[in-house]
Design an enzyme around this catalytic site. Structure first.
Site, PDB file in Angstrom:
ATOM      1  N   TYR A 186     -33.453  23.855 -20.032  1.00  0.00           N
ATOM      2  CA  TYR A 186     -34.931  24.638 -20.981  1.00  0.00           C
ATOM      3  C   TYR A 186     -34.709  23.209 -22.526  1.00  0.00           C
ATOM      4  CZ  TYR A 186     -35.384  27.165 -24.894  1.00  0.00           C
ATOM      5  OH  TYR A 186     -36.197  27.776 -26.048  1.00  0.00           O
ATOM      6  N   GLU A 243     -42.407  26.562 -26.245  1.00  0.00           N
ATOM      7  CA  GLU A 243     -40.877  26.680 -25.274  1.00  0.00           C
ATOM      8  C   GLU A 243     -41.514  26.285 -23.480  1.00  0.00           C
ATOM      9  OE1 GLU A 243     -37.964  29.418 -26.084  1.00  0.00           O
ATOM     10  OE2 GLU A 243     -39.365  30.718 -24.331  1.00  0.00           O
TER      11      GLU A 243
END
Ligand code: GDP
Ligand code: MN
Length: 399
Positions: A101, A189
């Site tokens: 991530y 993101e």
């Protein structure tokens, strides 16, 4: 404002962040043609502005062009969390060795930008953050310095990404920071950032939210706005030039003049045990027509069981607002109690205008909030009954 994964990936490509090759399709036939062109197994992914598409069945893998067509057929038209899928992204499927991530957003409580890297990707990052926060490396950023090289290396190191993978991640993080700044994005993101068995990092998902207040200088991004993807009430408010934000799950509609006053009102309603259903600021010098419009917008939300007006008369005249409320309510059949707190310029004239109607006048913000929360709890549906019960107090207050 949200943009789609395929649009975000186009931006990624411009910033040299590796993405799978692919294109967007509106029909199953197009999906088949794209898969055919790619000549490899593909992922067919619903393009709607919601998260968790994987779990909701909006993502399918296909090994042949025929399978891709079938997958697209199944996903197109699907309802994902209230939104209908009109497009799918067809892209090279990636083989996954690891899911990481990487994200940059605003940490509101710290009032700073924050960059985050984690070796636990592909899952709901909010959950990771709540359950095992130590698994996310975080660093607050100074906008004057931006993201410095050593900071990017530090973060990736803390997240435990090894050797050459770490180097790729550092480069990606730096490019993501540039992209986010250039696009005025509140969020950028990559989840998951996939490590392939060959040791390459690829952005398998892409999420970018653009700050609405920057759209005036983000022409290219502003053109991507899609009304049907927005909350329909917010879209209608936008068309009417009204500053309205829907708060899901609320039951008390709130209208006030001035952003600070409205936010305070939301807090007070909450403190009194109610659940505010929206933010709506009618601004300064609000005229009758605008007030009527505002009330209509708030009542479009079927969850609203009562409305609280909190008006501080300065430039805005209380009698103008009262006139607007009466005008609006005389033309509509109002299904919920309405409590109005008027104070300031021409408040007496304003309160007088409310007399003899089902509208309930309150003196202070606190008492107004308490009143509307109580009425909503009691589930009042007949404003007439409310007037009778409240008659004495209401007239006692007016004047
Ligand atoms: P989201 O659920 O809306 O966040 O959509 P994502 O694009 O993040 O996909 C969710 C999950 O689907 C990922 O974490 C992967 O596990 C899986 N996935 C997505 N794309 C691919 C792909 O190309 N290949 C494989 N094997 N899995 C994928
Ligand atoms: Mn994702």
């Amino acid at each position: 404002m949200k943009i789609h994964e395929y649009q975000a990936k186009e931006l990624f490509a411009r910033y040299k962040i590796p993405v799978p090759s692919g294109r967007v399709a509106c029909t199953a036939e197009q999906a088949r043609a794209i898969a055919c062109e790619l000549g490899r197994p593909v992922a067919v992914k619903a393009q709607v502005h919601v998260g968790g598409r994987g779990k909701a069945g909006g993502i399918r893998l296909a090994t042949t062009a025929e399978e891709a067509q079938t997958a697209a057929q199944a996903i197109l038209g699907m309802n994902l969390k209230g939104l209908t899928v009109q497009r799918v992204l067809v892209e090279e499927a990636c083989d996954i060795a690891q899911e990481y991530y990487v994200g940059i957003t605003v940490d509101r409580s710290a009032r700073q930008d924050v960059a985050m890297v984690s070796s636990v990707g592909g899952v709901d990052i909010e959950e990771v953050s709540a359950q095992t926060p130590q698994k996310i490396a975080k660093l607050h950023l100074d906008p004057l310095y931006g993201l410095l090289d050593f900071q990017a290396r530090l973060l990736v190191g803390q997240a435990g990404l090894p050797g050459s993978v770490g180097q790729q991640a550092v480069a990606i993080l730096k490019q993501l920071y540039k992209l986010r700044r250039d696009c005025d994005a509140s969020l950028a993101e990559i989840n998951p950032l996939v490590l392939t068995p060959e040791g390459r990092l690829v952005a398998a998902d892409a999420k970018i939210n653009v700050d609405d207040n920057a759209l005036f200088r983000q022409e290219e991004l502003a053109a991507l706005r899609e009304e049907q993807e927005e909350d329909p009430i917010e879209a209608e408010a936008h068309r009417r030039g009204i500053t309205y934000v829907r708060l899901l799950g609320g039951d008390v509609g709130v209208i006030g003049n001035g952003a600070g006053l409205v936010m305070t009102t939301l807090d007070v309603v909450q403190r009194e045990g109610g659940r505010p259903a929206n933010f709506l600021d009618i601004g300064g010098g609000a005229k009758a027509e605008l007030v009527a419009n505002a009330l209509e917008i708030v009542l479009m939300d079927p969850g609203v069981k009562g409305v609280l007006f909190n008006i501080f008369g300065g430039i805005t005249r209380c009698d103008e607002v009262a006139h607007g409320i009466r005008q609006a309510t005389s033309g509509m059949s109002i299904r919920v109690p309405i409590v109005i707190r008027l104070t300031g310029t021409r408040e007496q004239e304003g309160r007088k205008l409310l007399e003899g109607s089902a509208l309930i006048s309150a003196e202070s913000m606190d008492s107004a909030a308490r009143e509307i929360v109580k009425l909503v709890r009691q589930g009042h549906v007949a404003p007439a009954a409310v007037t009778a019960e409240r008659g004495a107090t209401a007239s006692g207050h007016s004047g």
